[in-house]
Write a protein that holds these residues in place. Sequence first.
Motif, short mmCIF file in Angstrom:
data_model
loop_
_atom_site.label_atom_id
_atom_site.label_comp_id
_atom_site.label_asym_id
_atom_site.label_seq_id
_atom_site.Cartn_x
_atom_site.Cartn_y
_atom_site.Cartn_z
N ILE A 11 0.85 -1.19 0.00
CA ILE A 11 0.00 0.00 0.00
C ILE A 11 0.89 1.24 0.00
O ILE A 11 1.73 1.41 0.89
CB ILE A 11 -0.92 0.01 1.23
CG1 ILE A 11 -1.85 -1.21 1.21
CG2 ILE A 11 -1.73 1.30 1.30
CD1 ILE A 11 -2.63 -1.40 2.49
N GLY A 13 1.14 5.70 -1.19
CA GLY A 13 0.36 6.91 -1.25
C GLY A 13 -0.32 7.14 -2.58
O GLY A 13 -1.34 7.83 -2.67
N THR A 37 -4.39 4.39 -5.29
CA THR A 37 -4.80 4.61 -3.91
C THR A 37 -5.95 5.61 -3.90
O THR A 37 -5.87 6.65 -4.56
CB THR A 37 -3.63 5.15 -3.08
OG1 THR A 37 -2.55 4.22 -3.14
CG2 THR A 37 -4.03 5.37 -1.63
N ALA A 41 -7.20 8.51 1.02
CA ALA A 41 -6.66 7.28 1.62
C ALA A 41 -7.15 7.05 3.04
O ALA A 41 -6.36 6.78 3.96
CB ALA A 41 -5.13 7.29 1.56
N VAL A 46 -9.26 2.44 1.60
CA VAL A 46 -8.06 1.65 1.35
C VAL A 46 -8.38 0.16 1.45
O VAL A 46 -7.93 -0.64 0.64
CB VAL A 46 -6.93 2.04 2.33
CG1 VAL A 46 -5.75 1.07 2.21
CG2 VAL A 46 -6.46 3.47 2.07
N VAL A 85 -1.05 9.34 3.40
CA VAL A 85 -2.37 8.75 3.60
C VAL A 85 -3.09 9.58 4.67
O VAL A 85 -2.51 10.47 5.28
CB VAL A 85 -2.29 7.26 4.03
CG1 VAL A 85 -1.74 6.39 2.91
CG2 VAL A 85 -1.46 7.10 5.31
N SER A 86 -4.36 9.27 4.91
CA SER A 86 -5.16 10.02 5.86
C SER A 86 -4.55 10.02 7.25
O SER A 86 -4.00 9.01 7.71
CB SER A 86 -6.57 9.43 5.90
OG SER A 86 -7.31 9.97 6.98
#
Length: 273
Positions: A11, A13, A37, A41, A46, A85-86
Amino acid sequence: MASKTAVGVDIGGTGIKAGLVDLEKGVLLSDRIKVSTPEGAEPPDVLAAVKEVLGKLDVTDADIPLGVAFPAIVKSGRTLSAANVSQKWIGFEAEKFFEDGLGRDIHFANDADVAGIAEVRYGAAKGQAGLTILTTLGTGIGSALLYNGVLVPNSELGHVQRAKHGKDAEAFAAYSAMERDELSWEQWAERLQWYYSYIEFLFSPDLFVVGGGVSKHADQFLHLLDLRTPIVPAVHRNNAGIIGAAALALVTDAPELAQAETPLEAEPDSAAG
């Protein structure tokens, strides 16, 4: 008998990749499956994307081990940071979230760490004694520390600080900095010289391995660096996350201290399964 194949999911970005891996040879047995992605994210999105790549891969047998690599500090299955990502991943029970969502056990680890595993089992760091430091040069700088073939997880050497400059190393020397500042290979190598000299001073490693997509252009910049420590390109490049995640999928007893190898004198195949 331990499985000789496993699935790795990497995984990132910008993309989520997966493949079926031969654990004896460290090569993909399938096509590499990739989806973008999701924007933002966040965890549910995800998870949905991971389900999508696994569906496209068409490997549904829960008896095949599954490893997942993620761009964050990972400790006891919890993500303690979030890179591209978040922010909702910070302090999140990520491993349990994926296990519940996928309905199966997984092994969950940091993305640079699993790239290091790929290189120590099947690549440039195989059989290397002492301290190997793998760095991935991309949007940021990821790192993996491997001592006598055993992973020391969750190093963040891309975030060493540049005194008086107010920015960390990856803001100055990542591959993205070369693109952003429109540097030549020679100009970028000057920044890398500072970075690797500093890491060399701090850790006195026995080997540097340089990964990330830019490693395919290693002949453009590695020879420009003047270090005491040997520095070589990674072997697995864009597949390292998939291969390393799959290789770690058999480790279930200590996810935050995952052994990359049995002692170096052991036969390579015995470590792989």
